[in-house]
Design an enzyme around this catalytic site. Sequence first.
Site, PDB file in Angstrom:
ATOM      1  N   CYS A 113     -73.641  18.518 124.875  1.00 31.34           N
ATOM      2  CA  CYS A 113     -74.375  19.779 125.061  1.00 31.34           C
ATOM      3  C   CYS A 113     -75.511  19.947 124.058  1.00 31.34           C
ATOM      4  O   CYS A 113     -76.402  20.768 124.271  1.00 31.34           O
ATOM      5  CB  CYS A 113     -73.420  20.965 124.973  1.00 31.34           C
ATOM      6  SG  CYS A 113     -72.188  20.917 126.277  1.00 31.34           S
ATOM      7  N   HIS A 250     -77.935  27.079 123.800  1.00 27.37           N
ATOM      8  CA  HIS A 250     -77.161  26.360 124.818  1.00 27.37           C
ATOM      9  C   HIS A 250     -76.276  27.374 125.540  1.00 27.37           C
ATOM     10  O   HIS A 250     -75.721  28.288 124.927  1.00 27.37           O
ATOM     11  CB  HIS A 250     -76.301  25.285 124.155  1.00 27.37           C
ATOM     12  CG  HIS A 250     -75.271  24.718 125.084  1.00 27.37           C
ATOM     13  ND1 HIS A 250     -75.602  24.232 126.335  1.00 27.37           N
ATOM     14  CD2 HIS A 250     -73.923  24.583 124.960  1.00 27.37           C
ATOM     15  CE1 HIS A 250     -74.496  23.821 126.929  1.00 27.37           C
ATOM     16  NE2 HIS A 250     -73.463  24.025 126.122  1.00 27.37           N
ATOM     17  N   ASN A 280     -72.414  26.159 132.625  1.00 26.47           N
ATOM     18  CA  ASN A 280     -72.741  25.263 131.517  1.00 26.47           C
ATOM     19  C   ASN A 280     -73.279  23.954 132.091  1.00 26.47           C
ATOM     20  O   ASN A 280     -72.526  23.184 132.685  1.00 26.47           O
ATOM     21  CB  ASN A 280     -71.480  25.030 130.677  1.00 26.47           C
ATOM     22  CG  ASN A 280     -71.731  24.146 129.472  1.00 26.47           C
ATOM     23  OD1 ASN A 280     -72.770  23.501 129.358  1.00 26.47           O
ATOM     24  ND2 ASN A 280     -70.763  24.108 128.574  1.00 26.47           N
TER      25      ASN A 280
HETATM   26  O1  UT7 Z   1     -70.635  23.417 126.003  1.00 25.46           O
HETATM   27  C1  UT7 Z   1     -69.882  22.740 125.055  1.00 25.46           C
HETATM   28  C2  UT7 Z   1     -69.051  23.641 124.290  1.00 25.46           C
HETATM   29  N1  UT7 Z   1     -68.032  24.248 125.107  1.00 25.46           N
HETATM   30  C3  UT7 Z   1     -67.740  25.504 124.876  1.00 25.46           C
HETATM   31  O2  UT7 Z   1     -68.408  26.122 124.083  1.00 25.46           O
HETATM   32  C4  UT7 Z   1     -66.540  26.116 125.517  1.00 25.46           C
HETATM   33  C5  UT7 Z   1     -65.800  26.894 124.482  1.00 25.46           C
HETATM   34  N2  UT7 Z   1     -64.625  27.574 124.982  1.00 25.46           N
HETATM   35  C6  UT7 Z   1     -64.698  28.616 125.826  1.00 25.46           C
HETATM   36  O3  UT7 Z   1     -65.756  29.005 126.254  1.00 25.46           O
HETATM   37  C7  UT7 Z   1     -63.406  29.341 126.153  1.00 25.46           C
HETATM   38  O4  UT7 Z   1     -62.396  28.916 125.286  1.00 25.46           O
HETATM   39  C8  UT7 Z   1     -62.964  29.169 127.620  1.00 25.46           C
HETATM   40  C9  UT7 Z   1     -63.906  29.898 128.550  1.00 25.46           C
HETATM   41  C10 UT7 Z   1     -62.909  27.706 127.967  1.00 25.46           C
HETATM   42  C11 UT7 Z   1     -61.564  29.767 127.816  1.00 25.46           C
HETATM   43  O5  UT7 Z   1     -61.569  31.129 127.405  1.00 25.46           O
HETATM   44  P1  UT7 Z   1     -60.433  31.680 126.425  1.00 25.46           P
HETATM   45  O6  UT7 Z   1     -60.656  33.106 126.258  1.00 25.46           O
HETATM   46  O7  UT7 Z   1     -60.446  30.810 125.188  1.00 25.46           O
HETATM   47  O8  UT7 Z   1     -59.124  31.469 127.278  1.00 25.46           O
HETATM   48  P2  UT7 Z   1     -57.839  30.587 126.944  1.00 25.46           P
HETATM   49  O9  UT7 Z   1     -58.152  29.142 127.002  1.00 25.46           O
HETATM   50  O10 UT7 Z   1     -57.239  31.122 125.694  1.00 25.46           O
HETATM   51  O11 UT7 Z   1     -56.925  30.946 128.188  1.00 25.46           O
HETATM   52  C12 UT7 Z   1     -56.407  32.279 128.386  1.00 25.46           C
HETATM   53  C13 UT7 Z   1     -55.543  32.277 129.628  1.00 25.46           C
HETATM   54  C14 UT7 Z   1     -54.518  31.151 129.658  1.00 25.46           C
HETATM   55  O12 UT7 Z   1     -53.328  31.673 130.193  1.00 25.46           O
HETATM   56  P3  UT7 Z   1     -52.101  32.066 129.217  1.00 25.46           P
HETATM   57  O13 UT7 Z   1     -51.750  30.809 128.481  1.00 25.46           O
HETATM   58  O14 UT7 Z   1     -52.645  33.128 128.315  1.00 25.46           O
HETATM   59  O15 UT7 Z   1     -51.057  32.531 130.171  1.00 25.46           O
HETATM   60  C15 UT7 Z   1     -55.107  30.151 130.614  1.00 25.46           C
HETATM   61  O16 UT7 Z   1     -54.129  29.376 131.264  1.00 25.46           O
HETATM   62  O17 UT7 Z   1     -56.368  32.093 130.794  1.00 25.46           O
HETATM   63  C16 UT7 Z   1     -55.805  31.042 131.596  1.00 25.46           C
HETATM   64  N3  UT7 Z   1     -56.905  30.383 132.305  1.00 25.46           N
HETATM   65  C17 UT7 Z   1     -57.387  30.824 133.473  1.00 25.46           C
HETATM   66  N4  UT7 Z   1     -57.052  31.857 134.264  1.00 25.46           N
HETATM   67  C18 UT7 Z   1     -57.750  32.049 135.392  1.00 25.46           C
HETATM   68  C19 UT7 Z   1     -57.604  29.301 131.929  1.00 25.46           C
HETATM   69  N5  UT7 Z   1     -58.549  29.010 132.849  1.00 25.46           N
HETATM   70  C20 UT7 Z   1     -58.443  29.950 133.816  1.00 25.46           C
HETATM   71  C21 UT7 Z   1     -59.125  30.190 135.010  1.00 25.46           C
HETATM   72  N6  UT7 Z   1     -58.769  31.265 135.764  1.00 25.46           N
HETATM   73  N7  UT7 Z   1     -60.170  29.422 135.414  1.00 25.46           N
END
Ligand code: UT7
Length: 323
Positions: A113, A250, A280
Amino acid sequence: MIRSVVRGFGSALPKRVLTNQEMESKVDTTDEWIVQRTGIRQRYIADESETTASLGEAAARAALDNAGLTPDDIDLIILATSTPDNTFPASAVDIQNRLGMKHGAAFDIQAVCTGFVYAMSTADLYIRGGMAKRVLVIGAETFSRILDWNDRTTCVLFGDGAGAVVLEAQEGQGTAGDRGILTSHLRSDGSHKDKLYVNGGPSTTGQAGFIHMEGREVFKYAVGMITDVVYDALAATALEVEDIDWLVPHQANIRIIEGSARKLGIPMEKVVVTVDQHGNTSAASIPLALAAAAGDGRIKEGDIVLLEAMGGGFTWGSVLLRW
Ligand code: UT7
Protein backbone atom coordinates in the site's frame (compact mmCIF):
# COMPACT_ATOMS: atom_id res chain seq x y z
CA MET A 1 18.10 23.08 -7.97
CA ILE A 2 16.08 20.61 -10.00
CA ARG A 3 12.59 19.76 -8.68
CA SER A 4 10.18 17.00 -9.77
CA VAL A 5 6.96 18.82 -10.61
CA VAL A 6 3.59 17.14 -11.27
CA ARG A 7 2.81 18.05 -14.87
CA GLY A 8 -0.22 15.79 -15.38
CA PHE A 9 -2.44 13.24 -13.64
CA GLY A 10 -4.95 10.57 -14.63
CA SER A 11 -6.79 7.51 -13.42
CA ALA A 12 -8.73 4.46 -14.58
CA LEU A 13 -11.27 2.21 -12.90
CA PRO A 14 -12.75 -1.12 -13.99
CA LYS A 15 -16.25 -1.01 -15.49
CA ARG A 16 -17.87 -3.16 -12.80
CA VAL A 17 -18.98 -1.65 -9.48
CA LEU A 18 -19.53 -4.03 -6.57
CA THR A 19 -21.68 -2.53 -3.81
CA ASN A 20 -21.82 -3.52 -0.14
CA GLN A 21 -25.37 -4.77 -0.76
CA GLU A 22 -24.04 -7.22 -3.35
CA MET A 23 -21.33 -8.27 -0.85
CA GLU A 24 -24.12 -9.33 1.54
CA SER A 25 -25.05 -12.12 -0.89
CA LYS A 26 -21.43 -13.34 -1.17
CA VAL A 27 -20.29 -13.55 2.48
CA ASP A 28 -21.78 -13.20 5.98
CA THR A 29 -21.58 -9.40 6.20
CA THR A 30 -23.76 -6.30 6.16
CA ASP A 31 -23.58 -2.90 4.52
CA GLU A 32 -23.85 -1.43 8.02
CA TRP A 33 -20.78 -3.35 9.34
CA ILE A 34 -18.64 -2.42 6.33
CA VAL A 35 -19.61 1.28 6.43
CA GLN A 36 -19.19 1.61 10.21
CA ARG A 37 -15.87 -0.23 10.41
CA THR A 38 -14.24 0.99 7.17
CA GLY A 39 -16.24 3.77 5.46
CA ILE A 40 -16.35 1.67 2.26
CA ARG A 41 -19.65 1.72 0.30
CA GLN A 42 -18.51 0.19 -3.00
CA ARG A 43 -15.43 -0.92 -4.89
CA TYR A 44 -14.55 -1.57 -8.56
CA ILE A 45 -13.67 -5.10 -9.70
CA ALA A 46 -11.71 -5.93 -12.87
CA ASP A 47 -13.35 -8.26 -15.38
CA GLU A 48 -11.43 -10.87 -17.39
CA SER A 49 -10.35 -8.32 -19.98
CA GLU A 50 -9.02 -5.87 -17.40
CA THR A 51 -5.60 -6.37 -15.79
CA THR A 52 -3.06 -4.36 -13.83
CA ALA A 53 -1.25 -3.51 -17.08
CA SER A 54 -4.42 -2.51 -18.95
CA LEU A 55 -5.65 -0.32 -16.08
CA GLY A 56 -2.15 1.13 -15.68
CA GLU A 57 -2.00 1.89 -19.40
CA ALA A 58 -5.36 3.69 -19.30
CA ALA A 59 -4.28 5.79 -16.29
CA ALA A 60 -0.94 6.56 -17.98
CA ARG A 61 -2.67 7.69 -21.18
CA ALA A 62 -5.00 9.93 -19.16
CA ALA A 63 -2.02 11.48 -17.32
CA LEU A 64 -0.16 12.06 -20.60
CA ASP A 65 -3.27 13.72 -22.11
CA ASN A 66 -3.68 15.89 -19.03
CA ALA A 67 0.00 16.94 -19.31
CA GLY A 68 -0.29 17.60 -23.06
CA LEU A 69 2.52 15.10 -23.67
CA THR A 70 3.04 11.90 -25.65
CA PRO A 71 4.96 8.70 -24.76
CA ASP A 72 7.91 10.14 -26.75
CA ASP A 73 8.33 12.75 -24.00
CA ILE A 74 8.78 10.15 -21.24
CA ASP A 75 12.11 8.56 -20.38
CA LEU A 76 11.23 6.36 -17.41
CA ILE A 77 8.15 4.44 -16.23
CA ILE A 78 7.88 3.33 -12.61
CA LEU A 79 4.90 1.16 -11.75
CA ALA A 80 3.97 0.53 -8.12
CA THR A 81 2.06 -2.74 -7.85
CA SER A 82 1.79 -5.89 -5.76
CA THR A 83 -0.47 -7.55 -8.34
CA PRO A 84 1.58 -7.68 -11.58
CA ASP A 85 0.10 -9.50 -14.60
CA ASN A 86 3.01 -11.96 -14.54
CA THR A 87 5.74 -12.91 -12.10
CA PHE A 88 8.01 -11.42 -14.76
CA PRO A 89 8.54 -9.38 -16.87
CA ALA A 90 7.58 -6.31 -14.88
CA SER A 91 4.11 -4.99 -15.78
CA ALA A 92 5.85 -1.62 -16.28
CA VAL A 93 7.48 -2.93 -19.48
CA ASP A 94 4.08 -4.23 -20.64
CA ILE A 95 2.69 -0.71 -20.14
CA GLN A 96 5.75 0.73 -21.94
CA ASN A 97 5.01 -1.58 -24.90
CA ARG A 98 1.27 -0.77 -24.86
CA LEU A 99 2.23 2.93 -25.07
CA GLY A 100 4.41 2.17 -28.10
CA MET A 101 7.61 3.20 -26.30
CA LYS A 102 10.88 1.60 -27.38
CA HIS A 103 13.17 4.11 -25.68
CA GLY A 104 13.92 4.70 -22.00
CA ALA A 105 13.40 2.22 -19.18
CA ALA A 106 10.57 0.77 -17.11
CA PHE A 107 10.43 -1.17 -13.86
CA ASP A 108 8.05 -2.18 -11.07
CA ILE A 109 8.30 -1.28 -7.40
CA GLN A 110 6.65 -3.42 -4.73
CA ALA A 111 5.89 -1.85 -1.35
CA VAL A 112 2.24 -2.90 -1.12
CA CYS A 113 0.00 0.00 0.00
CA THR A 114 3.03 2.33 0.32
CA GLY A 115 4.06 1.52 -3.25
CA PHE A 116 3.06 4.85 -4.81
CA VAL A 117 4.95 6.80 -2.12
CA TYR A 118 8.04 4.64 -2.76
CA ALA A 119 7.64 5.14 -6.53
CA MET A 120 7.31 8.94 -6.24
CA SER A 121 10.38 9.11 -4.00
CA THR A 122 12.38 6.94 -6.44
CA ALA A 123 11.26 8.97 -9.48
CA ASP A 124 12.28 12.16 -7.67
CA LEU A 125 15.81 10.80 -7.15
CA TYR A 126 16.12 9.88 -10.85
CA ILE A 127 14.99 13.36 -11.84
CA ARG A 128 17.11 15.25 -9.33
CA GLY A 129 20.09 13.02 -10.19
CA GLY A 130 19.77 14.06 -13.83
CA MET A 131 19.00 10.54 -15.10
CA ALA A 132 15.45 11.33 -16.26
CA LYS A 133 13.58 14.44 -17.39
CA ARG A 134 10.03 13.09 -17.31
CA VAL A 135 8.86 10.05 -15.38
CA LEU A 136 5.48 8.35 -15.58
CA VAL A 137 4.72 7.21 -12.04
CA ILE A 138 1.84 4.73 -11.94
CA GLY A 139 0.04 2.86 -9.17
CA ALA A 140 -2.08 0.00 -10.53
CA GLU A 141 -3.64 -2.99 -8.79
CA THR A 142 -6.03 -5.89 -9.24
CA PHE A 143 -6.31 -7.03 -5.62
CA SER A 144 -9.58 -8.81 -6.48
CA ARG A 145 -7.39 -11.56 -7.99
CA ILE A 146 -5.61 -12.31 -4.68
CA LEU A 147 -8.72 -12.11 -2.47
CA ASP A 148 -10.22 -15.18 -0.84
CA TRP A 149 -13.88 -14.47 -1.70
CA ASN A 150 -14.96 -16.69 1.22
CA ASP A 151 -13.00 -14.65 3.81
CA ARG A 152 -15.28 -11.83 4.98
CA THR A 153 -12.46 -10.25 7.01
CA THR A 154 -10.55 -9.30 3.82
CA CYS A 155 -12.74 -9.59 0.71
CA VAL A 156 -14.97 -6.63 1.65
CA LEU A 157 -11.98 -4.28 1.99
CA PHE A 158 -10.17 -4.20 -1.34
CA GLY A 159 -10.82 -3.03 -4.90
CA ASP A 160 -9.08 -2.58 -8.27
CA GLY A 161 -7.93 0.53 -10.14
CA ALA A 162 -5.03 2.65 -11.32
CA GLY A 163 -3.76 6.21 -11.13
CA ALA A 164 -0.75 7.97 -12.64
CA VAL A 165 1.17 11.23 -12.61
CA VAL A 166 3.79 12.67 -14.96
CA LEU A 167 6.72 14.14 -13.01
CA GLU A 168 8.87 16.66 -14.89
CA ALA A 169 12.27 18.21 -14.08
CA GLN A 170 11.89 21.94 -13.51
CA GLU A 171 14.26 24.53 -12.01
CA GLY A 172 13.51 25.59 -8.43
CA GLN A 173 15.19 27.85 -5.88
CA GLY A 174 15.76 25.10 -3.32
CA THR A 175 13.15 26.55 -0.96
CA ALA A 176 9.75 25.34 0.24
CA GLY A 177 8.27 27.92 -2.14
CA ASP A 178 9.28 25.73 -5.12
CA ARG A 179 6.76 23.69 -7.02
CA GLY A 180 7.40 19.92 -7.01
CA ILE A 181 8.47 17.29 -4.49
CA LEU A 182 10.01 19.04 -1.47
CA THR A 183 10.86 15.98 0.59
CA SER A 184 10.07 12.28 0.94
CA HIS A 185 10.53 9.80 3.79
CA LEU A 186 10.44 6.01 3.44
CA ARG A 187 10.37 3.43 6.23
CA SER A 188 9.97 -0.33 6.56
CA ASP A 189 10.12 -2.92 9.34
CA GLY A 190 10.03 -6.54 8.17
CA SER A 191 9.47 -7.88 11.67
CA HIS A 192 5.77 -7.21 10.96
CA LYS A 193 5.74 -9.19 7.69
CA ASP A 194 3.29 -11.85 8.91
CA LYS A 195 0.57 -9.36 9.93
CA LEU A 196 -0.40 -8.62 6.33
CA TYR A 197 0.84 -10.94 3.60
CA VAL A 198 -0.08 -13.13 0.63
CA ASN A 199 0.42 -16.85 1.29
CA GLY A 200 2.09 -17.72 -1.99
CA GLY A 201 4.79 -16.79 -4.45
CA PRO A 202 7.12 -18.18 -7.14
CA SER A 203 9.82 -19.47 -4.78
CA THR A 204 7.48 -21.00 -2.19
CA THR A 205 4.15 -22.38 -3.41
CA GLY A 206 4.44 -21.57 -7.08
CA GLN A 207 0.95 -20.02 -6.83
CA ALA A 208 0.00 -16.36 -6.45
CA GLY A 209 -1.74 -17.04 -3.11
CA PHE A 210 -4.35 -15.05 -1.16
CA ILE A 211 -4.30 -12.10 1.23
CA HIS A 212 -4.15 -12.73 4.96
CA MET A 213 -4.40 -9.87 7.43
CA GLU A 214 -4.50 -9.44 11.18
CA GLY A 215 -6.64 -6.33 10.73
CA ARG A 216 -6.70 -5.25 14.36
CA GLU A 217 -2.90 -5.57 14.62
CA VAL A 218 -2.34 -3.50 11.45
CA PHE A 219 -4.81 -0.90 12.71
CA LYS A 220 -2.88 -0.65 16.01
CA TYR A 221 0.29 0.53 14.27
CA ALA A 222 -1.19 2.57 11.40
CA VAL A 223 -1.86 5.99 12.94
CA GLY A 224 1.47 6.16 14.80
CA MET A 225 3.52 5.17 11.75
CA ILE A 226 1.66 7.57 9.47
CA THR A 227 2.00 10.55 11.79
CA ASP A 228 5.74 9.82 12.38
CA VAL A 229 6.60 10.21 8.68
CA VAL A 230 4.35 13.27 8.36
CA TYR A 231 6.29 14.94 11.21
CA ASP A 232 9.54 13.94 9.42
CA ALA A 233 8.33 15.69 6.25
CA LEU A 234 7.36 18.85 8.12
CA ALA A 235 10.66 18.93 10.03
CA ALA A 236 12.66 18.54 6.78
CA THR A 237 10.93 21.49 5.12
CA ALA A 238 10.29 23.71 8.18
CA LEU A 239 6.63 23.82 7.11
CA GLU A 240 3.85 23.77 9.71
CA VAL A 241 0.73 21.60 9.82
CA GLU A 242 -1.25 24.77 8.98
CA ASP A 243 0.69 25.09 5.68
CA ILE A 244 -0.76 21.80 4.38
CA ASP A 245 -3.57 22.56 1.91
CA TRP A 246 -4.43 18.92 1.16
CA LEU A 247 -3.74 15.65 2.92
CA VAL A 248 -4.00 12.81 0.38
CA PRO A 249 -3.70 9.62 2.44
CA HIS A 250 -3.64 5.99 1.42
CA GLN A 251 -7.28 4.91 1.50
CA ALA A 252 -7.52 1.80 3.70
CA ASN A 253 -10.08 2.74 6.30
CA ILE A 254 -11.89 6.01 7.12
CA ARG A 255 -11.18 5.43 10.83
CA ILE A 256 -7.40 5.36 10.17
CA ILE A 257 -7.68 8.46 7.95
CA GLU A 258 -9.74 10.36 10.55
CA GLY A 259 -7.51 9.19 13.41
CA SER A 260 -4.35 10.37 11.61
CA ALA A 261 -5.89 13.72 10.64
CA ARG A 262 -7.11 14.26 14.23
CA LYS A 263 -3.69 13.47 15.70
CA LEU A 264 -2.00 15.81 13.21
CA GLY A 265 -4.56 18.58 13.76
CA ILE A 266 -5.65 18.63 10.09
CA PRO A 267 -9.40 19.32 9.63
CA MET A 268 -11.27 16.74 7.50
CA GLU A 269 -12.19 19.52 5.01
CA LYS A 270 -8.52 19.39 3.93
CA VAL A 271 -8.44 15.59 3.56
CA VAL A 272 -9.16 13.85 0.24
CA VAL A 273 -11.34 10.77 0.86
CA THR A 274 -12.16 8.20 -1.82
CA VAL A 275 -12.24 5.04 0.30
CA ASP A 276 -16.07 5.14 0.24
CA GLN A 277 -16.06 4.84 -3.57
CA HIS A 278 -12.95 2.75 -4.31
CA GLY A 279 -12.29 0.64 -1.20
CA ASN A 280 -8.61 -0.09 -0.56
CA THR A 281 -6.82 -0.18 -3.92
CA SER A 282 -3.35 -0.48 -2.34
CA ALA A 283 -0.70 1.32 -4.44
CA ALA A 284 -3.40 2.81 -6.70
CA SER A 285 -5.29 4.58 -3.92
CA ILE A 286 -3.18 7.76 -3.64
CA PRO A 287 -2.94 8.51 -7.39
CA LEU A 288 -6.68 7.74 -7.74
CA ALA A 289 -7.38 10.24 -4.93
CA LEU A 290 -4.99 12.81 -6.44
CA ALA A 291 -6.69 12.53 -9.83
CA ALA A 292 -10.13 12.94 -8.21
CA ALA A 293 -9.18 16.05 -6.21
CA ALA A 294 -7.05 17.71 -8.90
CA GLY A 295 -9.65 16.80 -11.53
CA ASP A 296 -12.51 18.53 -9.73
CA GLY A 297 -10.40 21.61 -8.95
CA ARG A 298 -9.88 21.11 -5.21
CA ILE A 299 -6.09 20.76 -5.56
CA LYS A 300 -4.75 23.84 -7.38
CA GLU A 301 -1.33 24.93 -8.63
CA GLY A 302 0.77 26.13 -5.70
CA ASP A 303 -1.06 24.06 -3.06
CA ILE A 304 0.98 22.12 -0.50
CA VAL A 305 -0.05 18.47 -0.81
CA LEU A 306 0.96 15.74 1.63
CA LEU A 307 0.87 12.10 0.57
CA GLU A 308 1.18 9.35 3.19
CA ALA A 309 0.70 5.59 3.33
CA MET A 310 1.23 2.53 5.48
CA GLY A 311 0.84 -1.12 4.56
CA GLY A 312 2.20 -4.65 4.26
CA GLY A 313 5.80 -5.19 5.34
CA PHE A 314 5.23 -3.02 7.25
CA THR A 315 6.17 -0.22 4.89
CA TRP A 316 5.23 3.40 5.44
CA GLY A 317 6.19 6.80 4.06
CA SER A 318 5.34 10.34 3.10
CA VAL A 319 5.88 12.71 0.17
CA LEU A 320 5.41 16.46 0.63
CA LEU A 321 5.04 18.45 -2.58
CA ARG A 322 3.83 21.74 -3.94
CA TRP A 323 1.34 21.11 -6.77
O1 UT7 B 1 -3.94 -0.98 3.40
C1 UT7 B 1 -2.99 -1.64 4.17
C2 UT7 B 1 -3.24 -1.49 5.58
N1 UT7 B 1 -4.45 -2.16 5.98
C3 UT7 B 1 -5.19 -1.58 6.88
O2 UT7 B 1 -4.90 -0.46 7.25
C4 UT7 B 1 -6.32 -2.32 7.51
C5 UT7 B 1 -6.28 -2.09 8.98
N2 UT7 B 1 -7.35 -2.74 9.71
C6 UT7 B 1 -8.63 -2.34 9.61
O3 UT7 B 1 -8.96 -1.46 8.85
C7 UT7 B 1 -9.64 -2.99 10.54
O4 UT7 B 1 -8.97 -3.72 11.52
C8 UT7 B 1 -10.66 -3.89 9.81
C9 UT7 B 1 -11.59 -3.06 8.96
C10 UT7 B 1 -9.93 -4.90 8.95
C11 UT7 B 1 -11.51 -4.66 10.83
O5 UT7 B 1 -12.13 -3.73 11.71
P1 UT7 B 1 -12.07 -3.94 13.29
O6 UT7 B 1 -12.86 -2.90 13.91
O7 UT7 B 1 -10.60 -4.05 13.67
O8 UT7 B 1 -12.82 -5.32 13.48
P2 UT7 B 1 -12.27 -6.69 14.09
O9 UT7 B 1 -11.27 -7.31 13.20
O10 UT7 B 1 -11.88 -6.43 15.50
O11 UT7 B 1 -13.59 -7.56 14.04
C12 UT7 B 1 -14.75 -7.23 14.84
C13 UT7 B 1 -15.81 -8.28 14.60
C14 UT7 B 1 -15.30 -9.71 14.71
O12 UT7 B 1 -16.30 -10.47 15.35
P3 UT7 B 1 -16.14 -10.85 16.91
O13 UT7 B 1 -14.86 -11.60 17.02
O14 UT7 B 1 -16.10 -9.53 17.63
O15 UT7 B 1 -17.36 -11.66 17.18
C15 UT7 B 1 -15.17 -10.16 13.28
O16 UT7 B 1 -15.33 -11.55 13.12
O17 UT7 B 1 -16.33 -8.14 13.26
C16 UT7 B 1 -16.31 -9.43 12.63
N3 UT7 B 1 -16.12 -9.22 11.19
C17 UT7 B 1 -17.14 -8.97 10.35
N4 UT7 B 1 -18.47 -8.87 10.53
C18 UT7 B 1 -19.24 -8.60 9.47
C19 UT7 B 1 -14.98 -9.20 10.49
N5 UT7 B 1 -15.22 -8.96 9.19
C20 UT7 B 1 -16.56 -8.80 9.07
C21 UT7 B 1 -17.41 -8.53 8.00
N6 UT7 B 1 -18.75 -8.41 8.24
N7 UT7 B 1 -16.95 -8.32 6.74
